[in-house]
Enzyme design. Structure first.
Site, PDB file in Angstrom:
ATOM      1  N   LYS A  82      98.774 -63.012  46.968  1.00 57.62           N
ATOM      2  CA  LYS A  82      98.796 -62.207  48.190  1.00 57.62           C
ATOM      3  C   LYS A  82      98.242 -60.828  47.867  1.00 57.62           C
ATOM      4  O   LYS A  82      98.412 -60.327  46.759  1.00 57.62           O
ATOM      5  CB  LYS A  82     100.244 -62.058  48.683  1.00 57.62           C
ATOM      6  CG  LYS A  82     100.368 -61.717  50.140  1.00 57.62           C
ATOM      7  CD  LYS A  82     100.394 -62.954  51.011  1.00 57.62           C
ATOM      8  CE  LYS A  82     100.706 -62.636  52.442  1.00 57.62           C
ATOM      9  NZ  LYS A  82     100.901 -63.832  53.249  1.00 57.62           N
ATOM     10  N   GLY A 184     109.436 -66.644  71.500  1.00 56.83           N
ATOM     11  CA  GLY A 184     108.154 -66.003  71.190  1.00 56.83           C
ATOM     12  C   GLY A 184     107.003 -66.918  71.528  1.00 56.83           C
ATOM     13  O   GLY A 184     106.727 -67.879  70.825  1.00 56.83           O
ATOM     14  N   VAL A 185     106.331 -66.619  72.650  1.00 57.63           N
ATOM     15  CA  VAL A 185     105.231 -67.494  73.085  1.00 57.63           C
ATOM     16  C   VAL A 185     103.899 -66.771  72.916  1.00 57.63           C
ATOM     17  O   VAL A 185     103.170 -66.532  73.871  1.00 57.63           O
ATOM     18  CB  VAL A 185     105.442 -68.013  74.534  1.00 57.63           C
ATOM     19  CG1 VAL A 185     106.507 -69.084  74.548  1.00 57.63           C
ATOM     20  CG2 VAL A 185     105.803 -66.891  75.501  1.00 57.63           C
ATOM     21  N   GLY A 186     103.597 -66.419  71.663  1.00 58.70           N
ATOM     22  CA  GLY A 186     102.349 -65.736  71.337  1.00 58.70           C
ATOM     23  C   GLY A 186     101.306 -66.699  70.815  1.00 58.70           C
ATOM     24  O   GLY A 186     101.138 -67.809  71.343  1.00 58.70           O
ATOM     25  N   VAL A 188     101.126 -68.608  68.297  1.00 60.04           N
ATOM     26  CA  VAL A 188     101.597 -69.942  67.890  1.00 60.04           C
ATOM     27  C   VAL A 188     102.450 -70.568  68.994  1.00 60.04           C
ATOM     28  O   VAL A 188     102.270 -71.741  69.353  1.00 60.04           O
ATOM     29  CB  VAL A 188     102.430 -69.870  66.584  1.00 60.04           C
ATOM     30  CG1 VAL A 188     102.940 -71.260  66.212  1.00 60.04           C
ATOM     31  CG2 VAL A 188     101.605 -69.278  65.445  1.00 60.04           C
TER      32      VAL A 188
HETATM   33  P1  NAD Z   1     102.221 -63.161  68.023  1.00 63.07           P
HETATM   34  O1  NAD Z   1     102.378 -61.715  67.775  1.00 63.07           O
HETATM   35  O2  NAD Z   1     100.944 -63.672  68.584  1.00 63.07           O
HETATM   36  O3  NAD Z   1     103.390 -63.683  68.984  1.00 63.07           O
HETATM   37  C1  NAD Z   1     104.732 -63.328  68.792  1.00 63.07           C
HETATM   38  C2  NAD Z   1     105.414 -63.367  70.164  1.00 63.07           C
HETATM   39  O4  NAD Z   1     106.800 -63.115  69.951  1.00 63.07           O
HETATM   40  C3  NAD Z   1     104.898 -62.303  71.133  1.00 63.07           C
HETATM   41  O5  NAD Z   1     104.716 -62.886  72.402  1.00 63.07           O
HETATM   42  C4  NAD Z   1     106.023 -61.256  71.139  1.00 63.07           C
HETATM   43  O6  NAD Z   1     106.122 -60.596  72.387  1.00 63.07           O
HETATM   44  C5  NAD Z   1     107.232 -62.117  70.875  1.00 63.07           C
HETATM   45  N1  NAD Z   1     108.373 -61.426  70.267  1.00 63.07           N
HETATM   46  C6  NAD Z   1     108.350 -60.462  69.331  1.00 63.07           C
HETATM   47  N2  NAD Z   1     109.615 -60.124  68.987  1.00 63.07           N
HETATM   48  C7  NAD Z   1     110.437 -60.911  69.713  1.00 63.07           C
HETATM   49  C8  NAD Z   1     111.849 -61.059  69.798  1.00 63.07           C
HETATM   50  N3  NAD Z   1     112.661 -60.311  69.070  1.00 63.07           N
HETATM   51  N4  NAD Z   1     112.344 -61.989  70.676  1.00 63.07           N
HETATM   52  C9  NAD Z   1     111.518 -62.749  71.411  1.00 63.07           C
HETATM   53  N5  NAD Z   1     110.186 -62.652  71.370  1.00 63.07           N
HETATM   54  C10 NAD Z   1     109.647 -61.747  70.536  1.00 63.07           C
HETATM   55  O7  NAD Z   1     102.550 -63.859  66.603  1.00 63.07           O
HETATM   56  P2  NAD Z   1     102.142 -65.325  66.145  1.00 63.07           P
HETATM   57  O8  NAD Z   1     100.820 -65.282  65.454  1.00 63.07           O
HETATM   58  O9  NAD Z   1     102.373 -66.268  67.285  1.00 63.07           O
HETATM   59  O10 NAD Z   1     103.213 -65.582  65.010  1.00 63.07           O
HETATM   60  C11 NAD Z   1     104.567 -65.847  65.329  1.00 63.07           C
HETATM   61  C12 NAD Z   1     105.378 -66.002  64.047  1.00 63.07           C
HETATM   62  O11 NAD Z   1     104.835 -67.073  63.263  1.00 63.07           O
HETATM   63  C13 NAD Z   1     105.331 -64.770  63.115  1.00 63.07           C
HETATM   64  O12 NAD Z   1     106.560 -64.680  62.438  1.00 63.07           O
HETATM   65  C14 NAD Z   1     104.218 -65.112  62.126  1.00 63.07           C
HETATM   66  O13 NAD Z   1     104.399 -64.433  60.890  1.00 63.07           O
HETATM   67  C15 NAD Z   1     104.445 -66.603  61.958  1.00 63.07           C
HETATM   68  N6  NAD Z   1     103.253 -67.329  61.531  1.00 63.07           N
HETATM   69  C16 NAD Z   1     102.127 -67.308  62.288  1.00 63.07           C
HETATM   70  C17 NAD Z   1     101.006 -68.018  61.881  1.00 63.07           C
HETATM   71  C18 NAD Z   1      99.755 -68.037  62.732  1.00 63.07           C
HETATM   72  O14 NAD Z   1      98.913 -68.917  62.520  1.00 63.07           O
HETATM   73  N7  NAD Z   1      99.583 -67.128  63.665  1.00 63.07           N
HETATM   74  C19 NAD Z   1     101.054 -68.757  60.697  1.00 63.07           C
HETATM   75  C20 NAD Z   1     102.233 -68.782  59.933  1.00 63.07           C
HETATM   76  C21 NAD Z   1     103.335 -68.060  60.362  1.00 63.07           C
END
Ligand code: NAD
Length: 355
Positions: A82, A184-186, A188
């Site tokens: 990393k 969390g509907v971002g 992923v």
């Molecule tokens: P993102 O920022 O696109 O989405 C996160 C969502 O969670 C957002 O809609 C945000 O408003 C919401 N959120 C934040 N804090 C919150 C809370 N306390 N309660 C409810 N909702 C909340 O992030 P992402 O890329 O979708 O990643 C989500 C998680 O998965 C993270 O922990 C990330 O490290 C992990 N992850 C992501 C990937 C990837 O491919 N993007 C890969 C491995 C792990």
């Protein structure tokens, strides 16, 4: 070099650390190469302000070690590593581009010892900048010069892991009719919701961005949305944490009303004791670093020149098989899957790689 940096590097059980101080921006660059048993050290690049360079280095080391486990758990021929760019202030524009370019040149000089991709604080666009200086960047489509979104691949992997966990917990892998609460509907959570909808699941959402949750609920034909603070006590079959880390802790675990936890968030357990808390409550926990490996797997394959989407999806779907083995072992000795996963990782590393 401060004494603490020196002792951290001397005492570390990893392969080694690459350290560079970027004079023009005042950024400490740490590339922590943890373990190359299975392949070249590979992991994301985190850009963040840290209280001290030593804390930044510790973070890189801890995250690099986590990558070793992730690759070994899903049996992908990469080692753990990393990078951390410990910036003194938020960097924008030419300053940011300059740092990323010099960082890319540093990676290139390592000749494939380290490969990287996005992580907290860096964006797909940052990867495009780095990729102009080195070929050891994952998540960039070199034919179009555009960044690839890992979210849908990660979501696909979460779905595969969820199927495995549901099969063990409920005796059938059908997600049809299962109540799944996605926190969390971002990037992923949203594609995961769409896939679960197709699989016939009964969806619930919560997100601190309530408009985002409501918009997705509407798109998918009226899933139920919850206030963020009520997420833990909402009754469901599967709780899918896809927002932030440490949501499984001494306060939340007694509140949970689910049978399975399977989601994408990194570091879901606040501490190792929380694995025992879940186990004692009979809640099946799918270890996060296995379930959320889909994006990493896909990027690793794309980085190696694989372009066949079906082949990539098949490899991501194999998370089901990896997790099934771990859950079966955990059930056999009546322990948390966290321990079975750790043993599987140790065994895989002991076997060594093909290189
Ligand atoms: P993102 O920022 O696109 O989405 C996160 C969502 O969670 C957002 O809609 C945000 O408003 C919401 N959120 C934040 N804090 C919150 C809370 N306390 N309660 C409810 N909702 C909340 O992030 P992402 O890329 O979708 O990643 C989500 C998680 O998965 C993270 O922990 C990330 O490290 C992990 N992850 C992501 C990937 C990837 O491919 N993007 C890969 C491995 C792990």
């Amino acid at each position: 070099m401060t004494v603490s940096l020196k002792s951290l590097i001397e005492d570390w059980k990893g392969v080694g650390v690459v350290v560079r101080y970027d004079q023009p921006t005042g950024t400490w660059i740490f590339i922590a190469l943890h373990n190359d048993t299975l392949g070249p050290c590979t992991g994301g690049t985190r850009m963040k302000m840290y209280p001290s360079p030593a804390i930044a280095l510790e973070d890189a080391m801890r995250l690099g070690e986590g990558m070793t486990y992730k690759w070994a758990a899903v049996d992908v021929a990469f080692g753990g590593g990393k990078a951390v760019l410990a910036v003194p202030r938020p960097l924008e524009g030419e300053e940011r581009t300059g740092l990323l370019t010099r960082y890319g040149q540093l990676i290139e000089s390592l000749n494939g010892t380290f490969g990287t991709g996005v992580d907290l604080g860096t964006t797909p666009d940052d990867m495009l900048v780095i990729s102009r200086a080195t070929s050891y960047v994952h998540g960039v489509d070199r034919t179009t010069g555009s960044a690839i979104d890992p979210g849908p691949y990660t979501a696909r992997g979460v779905l595969a892991g969820m199927r495995a966990a549901v099969r063990v917990a409920f005796g059938s892998d059908g997600l049809r009719g299962k109540v799944v609460h996605i926190q969390g509907v971002g990037d992923v959570g949203a594609p995961l919701a769409r896939m679960l909808k197709d699989a016939g699941a009964d969806l619930r959402f919560s997100d601190i961005d309530t408009r985002r949750a409501e918009a997705l609920a509407e798109e998918l034909g009226g899933a139920e949305t919850f206030e963020p603070h009520t997420a833990y006590e909402a009754r469901c079959d599967v709780y899918a944490p896809c927002a932030v880390g440490a949501t499984l802790n001494a306060e939340t675990i007694p509140e949970l009303k689910c049978r399975v936890v399977a989601g994408s968030a990194n570091n879901q357990l606040a501490s190792l004791e929380d694995a025992e808390r879940l186990h004692e409550r009979g809640i099946l926990y799918a270890p996060d670093y296995i379930v959320n490996a889909g994006g990493a797997i896909a990027f690793a394959m794309i980085g190696r020149g694989v372009t066949d989407e079906a082949e990539i999806c098949e490899r991501v779907d194999a998370i089901d098989g990896s997790l099934t083995g771990i859950l079966a072992e955990a059930a056999r000795v009546n322990e948390s899957p966290v321990h079975a996963a750790q043993r599987a990782v140790d065994e895989r590393l002991a076997k060594g790689g093909d290189r």
